[in-house]
Design a protein around this motif. Structure first.
Motif, PDB file in Angstrom:
ATOM      1  N   UNK A 193      73.289  10.570  48.595  1.00  0.00           N
ATOM      2  CA  UNK A 193      72.973  11.996  48.512  1.00  0.00           C
ATOM      3  C   UNK A 193      71.572  12.137  47.942  1.00  0.00           C
ATOM      4  N   UNK A 194      70.839  13.112  48.430  1.00  0.00           N
ATOM      5  CA  UNK A 194      69.476  13.354  47.957  1.00  0.00           C
ATOM      6  C   UNK A 194      69.339  14.832  47.597  1.00  0.00           C
ATOM      7  N   UNK A 195      69.128  15.103  46.305  1.00  0.00           N
ATOM      8  CA  UNK A 195      68.911  16.469  45.846  1.00  0.00           C
ATOM      9  C   UNK A 195      67.413  16.771  45.798  1.00  0.00           C
ATOM     10  N   UNK A 196      67.069  18.006  46.124  1.00  0.00           N
ATOM     11  CA  UNK A 196      65.688  18.484  46.039  1.00  0.00           C
ATOM     12  C   UNK A 196      65.711  19.759  45.192  1.00  0.00           C
ATOM     13  N   UNK A 197      65.771  19.637  43.865  1.00  0.00           N
ATOM     14  CA  UNK A 197      65.967  20.811  42.997  1.00  0.00           C
ATOM     15  C   UNK A 197      64.911  21.890  43.182  1.00  0.00           C
ATOM     16  N   UNK A 198      63.653  21.517  43.399  1.00  0.00           N
ATOM     17  CA  UNK A 198      62.599  22.520  43.520  1.00  0.00           C
ATOM     18  C   UNK A 198      62.765  23.375  44.767  1.00  0.00           C
ATOM     19  N   UNK A 199      63.477  22.870  45.756  1.00  0.00           N
ATOM     20  CA  UNK A 199      63.765  23.638  46.969  1.00  0.00           C
ATOM     21  C   UNK A 199      65.196  24.199  46.962  1.00  0.00           C
ATOM     22  N   UNK A 200      65.971  23.857  45.958  1.00  0.00           N
ATOM     23  CA  UNK A 200      67.373  24.269  45.956  1.00  0.00           C
ATOM     24  C   UNK A 200      68.132  23.725  47.151  1.00  0.00           C
ATOM     25  N   UNK A 201      67.850  22.483  47.513  1.00  0.00           N
ATOM     26  CA  UNK A 201      68.441  21.899  48.722  1.00  0.00           C
ATOM     27  C   UNK A 201      68.913  20.480  48.458  1.00  0.00           C
ATOM     28  N   UNK A 202      69.714  19.967  49.373  1.00  0.00           N
ATOM     29  CA  UNK A 202      70.197  18.587  49.278  1.00  0.00           C
ATOM     30  C   UNK A 202      70.684  18.155  50.653  1.00  0.00           C
ATOM     31  N   UNK A 203      70.757  16.840  50.845  1.00  0.00           N
ATOM     32  CA  UNK A 203      71.318  16.295  52.077  1.00  0.00           C
ATOM     33  C   UNK A 203      71.892  14.921  51.763  1.00  0.00           C
TER      34      UNK A 203
END
Length: 750
Positions: A647-657
């Motif tokens: 799993x990869x979170x991208x907190x600054x974009x409020x996204x994950x995949x």
């Protein structure tokens, strides 16, 4: 394929759009003393969800719903696909009977909130696809046994812990659409749910409900030969679609009462579906030479109820717990099979009505007391009363001079009559006292206990002669157990367990009814004198913490099973078949099971990638048992199961995949009259999620993206002698496959 591209194009901008509000700006920090807020339940957290490192002495793997939720599992079975040593022998897109460590489902104990639940299956197992994933708080894989739990756990136990009144503060709704690619434009369904938890009166309440469409469209193709590498006799093309809706509701209320704490809980799950199979059979594989046309719909409605109460208070120098619960499963099925024999111009039909109602009342009194220092004594008695009633009725029809297939009329069917063994009732009473001592000495934490399980069993079958109709059996089994966890350092620890466990016989093996032609041309008659199987087992594991939240572990296990139940030949001839015999079930000897389990779950924070999580587990499984043909593995035990994902979170974009891949090894099975090898393709799943408001998350998931297949080969024989001599009745190759499933789900907290 067009649908896949359109959905991907629509969702791609969401993954990279700027967030309305970053997750870490809205999600308060959860504490161990307070429930999770509804907002924390739905927003992108920015931290990968990992396996829990439990404080249990018995080797236990614990997974919160966060570990599974991003892939939006529909059922508890879908979630369990990602934990170590869990295999299934289900159709593609199905995850029903848990086969922990590859063993038959009856060797795995399924618990809900730590309590046993009845199942509709003849081997006493419970199908976990009956439990919607939205009800789950966490899943525990319990590898060994303890004295304070039921001993029906030779392979281990799966404890599905449902949300309770202390698990959530606030509420959220879940709305989603599902898409299956089984037609030109596909099929659509919905999933809807809501849950709320908070203070009500003197206590806390949680209430939730869920409705979700279920569909499993599959294509099957079979080739049948006289023998391996022999002449092709016929082929069959089949469609198999399972279509329905699941309904569920749960409630929990906790409040202080008379100096103690009272917890009341209930759960209801309804499965309402139709399994529609239709096929065309061709002589020698020639599509211009239709031999048979078959239609086989099956209508299923299954209701599961469970209500429980639990009261704890300080008394008698310690803490006493009182439990009282009721659980039931009511399974109704109506099956109709009609087949046209094109050459004979005859349509034959059969209708079957089946009803199984299994009720259990459970009660317990348990007491814990401190003995001084780190010693604690726990003792108690657990009681259960099972009543199970089964009815199976069938009616037949036949129409001649029919050159084309048609549905038979109601008036063409005869009266419904009970099939052999089709009207029976079972009563089973268990009283299980136990005592357990636990303590801590420096780096070692341990427990040891004794459990004595008594069983009073009675089975009555109304379809047999009065003299043989009712059979009773009583037995008692002593089940010792001991576990220790040794802390080597702040990061490393070793666990070791030894326990004796039990598996009770299948209900159909105990029935005194004679079933003609049950195994090839061989008859089968039950054996009410069967003893339960027992097993001594050992587990030895090592676990290490990685970084701040990661865990890596390896565990070796061994089970020595005695009084193994196998199908045997009585030596008596079958009723109407020459060279065939009457078979039965008997306790025949011993069997051994062993394997090694590895699991890894960690964020990559130790290399500076704190928003990347990886998980991997691999289990190598093996066993040995002797049957009428010699040595083999336990039936249908896969030789391995493997899971890997990230799993990869991208907190600054409020996204994950993220993505996950699963593969399990071949499973071989052998009974009288048939041998089968089952192989599965790999299963790939992905998700993309985006926080689009301070309290809203949208998630897209895709499963079965590799169009996984289930491939089986069947060696079929009429008699035991034919099977020994390899004189084939038929050799069949069957392949089943299904397309991908997509979900688009929105969660909104309030």
């Amino acid at each position: 394929m067009k649908i896949k591209l359109l959905m991907g194009a629509a969702l791609a901008p969401l993954a990279f759009a700027p967030p309305v509000l970053a997750a870490d700006e809205v999600a308060p920090q959860q504490t161990a003393q307070t429930p999770v807020t509804a907002l924390e339940e739905v927003v992108v957290t920015g931290e990968p969800a990992m396996r829990n490192r439990t404080d249990d002495v018995v080797p236990t793997l614990s997974y919160d719903l966060d570990y599974f939720q991003r892939f939006e599992p529909l059922t508890a079975g879908d979630a369990l696909k990602r934990v170590p040593s869990v295999t299934f022998l289900s159709d593609v897109l199905e995850s029903d009977g848990v086969r922990m460590r590859g063993l038959d489902s009856a060797y795995t104990q399924i618990l809900i909130n730590g309590e046993r639940v009845p199942g509709a299956n003849l081997d006493r197992s419970f199908f976990v696809d009956r439990i919607p994933a939205e009800l789950i708080e966490r899943v525990e894989v319990v590898r060994s046994s303890s004295a304070n739990r039921s001993g029906d756990a030779v392979a281990g136990a799966i404890n599905i812990v449902l949300r309770d009144a202390l698990s959530l503060d606030g509420g959220y709704v879940r709305l989603g659409a599902l898409h299956w690619e089984d037609s030109e434009y596909g099929q659509w369904g919905g999933t809807y749910g809501a849950v709320w938890g908070g203070q009500v009166g003197p206590g806390r309440l949680l209430i939730g409900g869920n409705i979700q469409d279920r569909r499993n469209p599959k294509q099957k193709f079979s080739e049948r030969y006289e023998e391996p590498n022999g002449e092709l006799t016929d082929t069959e093309a089949q469609t198999d679609t399972r279509d329905g809706t699941d309904y569920s509701a749960n409630l929990s209320y906790e409040m202080p009462v008379a100096g103690g704490n009272l917890e009341l809980s209930g759960v209801f799950v309804r499965t309402d579906r139709v399994q529609d199979e239709s096929s065309i059979e061709y002589d020698e594989g020639d599509v211009n030479d239709v031999a048979k046309i078959n239609a086989n719909p099956l209508d299923i409605r299954t209701d599961n109820w469970a209500v429980n109460s639990r009261y704890e208070r300080e008394m008698l120098g310690g803490e006493t717990t009182f439990k009282l619960g009721y659980a039931t499963i009511d399974d109704e099925q109506f099956e109709q099979e009609e087949e046209l024999d094109v050459g004979d111009e005859v349509i034959e039909g059969e209708r079957t009505r089946t009803n199984v109602k299994d009720e259990e009342i459970q009660a317990a009194i348990e007491h814990k007391i401190k003995l001084g220092g780190e010693l604690e004594l726990e003792f108690g008695v657990q009681y259960s009363k099972k009543n199970r009633d089964s009815t199976v009725f069938s009616a037949e029809a036949e129409a001649e001079d029919e050159p084309v297939f048609r549905a038979l009329l109601d008036s063409e069917y005869g009266d419904f009559e009970a099939v052999d063994g089709g009207i029976n009732s079972i009563e089973e009473t268990r009283i299980d006292p136990y005592i357990m001592l636990s303590g801590e000495n420096g780096p070692a934490k341990w427990e040891a206990g004794l459990r004595y399980e008594t069983t009073d069993f009675s089975i009555t079958d109304e379809t047999v002669a009065a003299a043989d109709r009712t059979n009773d059996k009583d037995y008692g089994i002593l089940l010792p157990s001991a576990s220790v966890r040794f802390k080597l350092s702040d990061s490393d620890r070793i666990t070791a367990s030894v326990a004796r466990t039990v598996r009770r016989p299948n209900f159909d093996f105990l029935s005194p009814a004679l079933l003609e032609g049950e195994y090839g041309d061989n008859d089968f008659i039950g054996n009410p004198d069967l003893e339960p199987e027992t097993a001594w087992g050992a587990d030895l594991g090592f676990e290490r913490r990685l970084g701040r939240r990661g865990v890596i572990g390896v565990n070796a296990f061994y089970r020595d099973i005695t009084d193994l139940i196998e199908i045997t030949n009585t030596g008596e001839e079958a009723e109407d078949e020459p060279d065939a015999f009457r078979l039965t079930a008997e306790n025949v000897g011993d069997g051994q099971v062993w394997g090694v389990e590895f699991d890894l779950s960690t964020p990559l924070d130790f290399i500076g990638m704190e928003h990347t999580g990886v998980f991997l587990n691999y289990s190598w499984l093996d066993s040995s048992v002797d049957d009428f043909l010699g040595e083999r593995r336990f039936n249908s035990q896969s030789d391995y199961v493997f899971n890997v994902g990230f799993t990869q979170d991208i907190p600054t974009w409020g996204a994950a995949f993220g993505a996950t891949y699963r593969k399990q090894g071949d499973a071989k099975g052998r009974i009288v009259g048939e041998e089968v090898v089952t192989s599965y393709g790999g299963d790939l799943e992905i998700f993309i999620e985006k926080q689009v408001a301070s309290n809203v998350v949208i998630r897209f998931t895709g499963s079965n993206l590799l169009d996984s297949s289930k491939d089986e080969t069947f060696d079929k024989f009429n008699t035991i002698a034919d099977q020994i001599d390899r004189d084939y009745d038929e050799f069949e190759i069957e392949s089943e496959n299904a397309g991908p499933v997509f979900q688009l789900v929105a969660r909104m907290a309030f």
